[in-house]
Motif scaffolding. Sequence first.
Motif, PDB file in Angstrom:
ATOM      1  N   THR A  57       0.829  -1.214   0.000  1.00 30.49           N
ATOM      2  CA  THR A  57       0.000   0.000   0.000  1.00 30.49           C
ATOM      3  C   THR A  57       0.863   1.264   0.000  1.00 30.49           C
ATOM      4  O   THR A  57       1.815   1.384   0.774  1.00 30.49           O
ATOM      5  CB  THR A  57      -0.933   0.016   1.220  1.00 30.49           C
ATOM      6  N   THR A  60      -1.138   8.218  -1.549  1.00 24.09           N
ATOM      7  CA  THR A  60      -0.966   9.339  -2.472  1.00 24.09           C
ATOM      8  C   THR A  60      -1.782  10.522  -1.953  1.00 24.09           C
ATOM      9  O   THR A  60      -2.386  10.460  -0.884  1.00 24.09           O
ATOM     10  CB  THR A  60      -1.425   8.967  -3.892  1.00 24.09           C
ATOM     11  N   TYR A  63      -5.741   9.142  -2.696  1.00 21.91           N
ATOM     12  CA  TYR A  63      -6.199   7.773  -2.470  1.00 21.91           C
ATOM     13  C   TYR A  63      -5.071   6.905  -1.926  1.00 21.91           C
ATOM     14  O   TYR A  63      -3.888   7.302  -1.951  1.00 21.91           O
ATOM     15  CB  TYR A  63      -6.755   7.164  -3.774  1.00 21.91           C
ATOM     16  N   ARG A  65      -3.261   3.438  -2.717  1.00 32.37           N
ATOM     17  CA  ARG A  65      -3.082   2.409  -3.747  1.00 32.37           C
ATOM     18  C   ARG A  65      -2.621   1.129  -3.053  1.00 32.37           C
ATOM     19  O   ARG A  65      -1.487   1.035  -2.590  1.00 32.37           O
ATOM     20  CB  ARG A  65      -2.096   2.859  -4.808  1.00 32.37           C
ATOM     21  N   PHE A  94     -13.856   3.585  -4.556  1.00 27.71           N
ATOM     22  CA  PHE A  94     -12.669   2.890  -5.045  1.00 27.71           C
ATOM     23  C   PHE A  94     -12.560   2.998  -6.565  1.00 27.71           C
ATOM     24  O   PHE A  94     -13.511   3.401  -7.258  1.00 27.71           O
ATOM     25  CB  PHE A  94     -12.725   1.413  -4.645  1.00 27.71           C
ATOM     26  N   LYS A  95     -11.413   2.576  -7.054  1.00 30.80           N
ATOM     27  CA  LYS A  95     -11.177   2.541  -8.495  1.00 30.80           C
ATOM     28  C   LYS A  95     -10.219   1.394  -8.790  1.00 30.80           C
ATOM     29  O   LYS A  95      -9.184   1.248  -8.123  1.00 30.80           O
ATOM     30  CB  LYS A  95     -10.597   3.869  -8.968  1.00 30.80           C
ATOM     31  N   ASN A 239      -4.321  -1.867 -10.664  1.00 25.97           N
ATOM     32  CA  ASN A 239      -4.246  -0.906  -9.574  1.00 25.97           C
ATOM     33  C   ASN A 239      -5.526  -1.038  -8.745  1.00 25.97           C
ATOM     34  O   ASN A 239      -6.633  -1.058  -9.300  1.00 25.97           O
ATOM     35  CB  ASN A 239      -4.164   0.528 -10.111  1.00 25.97           C
ATOM     36  N   HIS A 240      -5.380  -1.125  -7.438  1.00 23.63           N
ATOM     37  CA  HIS A 240      -6.530  -1.152  -6.529  1.00 23.63           C
ATOM     38  C   HIS A 240      -6.425   0.068  -5.622  1.00 23.63           C
ATOM     39  O   HIS A 240      -5.577   0.106  -4.720  1.00 23.63           O
ATOM     40  CB  HIS A 240      -6.544  -2.436  -5.698  1.00 23.63           C
ATOM     41  N   ASP A 241      -7.274   1.055  -5.881  1.00 21.42           N
ATOM     42  CA  ASP A 241      -7.190   2.342  -5.181  1.00 21.42           C
ATOM     43  C   ASP A 241      -8.428   2.566  -4.314  1.00 21.42           C
ATOM     44  O   ASP A 241      -9.559   2.377  -4.784  1.00 21.42           O
ATOM     45  CB  ASP A 241      -7.080   3.487  -6.187  1.00 21.42           C
ATOM     46  N   TYR A 243     -10.417   5.458  -2.229  1.00 25.95           N
ATOM     47  CA  TYR A 243     -10.570   6.907  -2.064  1.00 25.95           C
ATOM     48  C   TYR A 243     -11.272   7.253  -0.754  1.00 25.95           C
ATOM     49  O   TYR A 243     -11.035   8.323  -0.193  1.00 25.95           O
ATOM     50  CB  TYR A 243     -11.372   7.490  -3.230  1.00 25.95           C
TER      51      TYR A 243
END
Length: 262
Positions: A57, A60, A63, A65, A94-95, A239-241, A243
Amino acid sequence: GLELRRAMRIYTIIFGLGLFRIHSMAQQSIQQEPLAALKGPFRPGDSLPDWNFGGSTVVTDNYLRLTPTESAHAGHVWSQRKLTYSAFEIEMQFKVTGARYMGGDGFALWITENAEQSGGTFGNADDFKGLGIIFDTYDNDGQRDNPSISLIQSNGTLRFNHDKDGSDQKIPNAHCNFNYRNPRTPLSVKINYQDGALRVSHDNYGNGDFSDCLRAPAVAIPRSFHVGVTAHTGQVADNHDVYLLRVTDLSPPAADPAAADP
């Protein structure tokens, strides 16, 4: 004499009840202390109030990541303390982004007794105790029903069968297809738990319009639990982000012992 002793006895009883009420209210306020929402903007390098993160992890500005688009990574974020809510709502924004046609492995939102125990179940320990809301991206069993959201529950003995996408471990009929990969804007899910029933709804377009995904009428959760999100990549990767992660207490107010006094 006698009247004085009676007066002192009554005073002692009243004073004791007052202390009991104060003590009860103090305990109640501790139990209901809200968990800080995990929400940007973040300051990379700083700690996160009420939350721990680790593995791959990275924090940023906007978020967390959990994993990059590289194989064999696992990341997590977990609440530092256990919660004792009997009813609650969890909102996660999430994204998930990666290659156009294929990504993986997936991620999960957990309601479990233990935290920060890495393993092979989407980055969490295989022998978890509690509930997992699974976002399974990669289609291991060839049934063309991924990406999907499902529920799994374990008392510590379950082993998620990735080759079958956990079909033997999922709570029956608690499943929906949801193509959450490569959205233009972050997406959201809400997990609502009340009276032993759990409902998952999702926002398909990131515009706040939620649709029902699944319902499970009888779901047991630990009496005290951590909330966490873990992610894992295999040979294919996304990518697992995260927010936003917010837990709202919906428990009914605790009974006031003094209210029952005549």
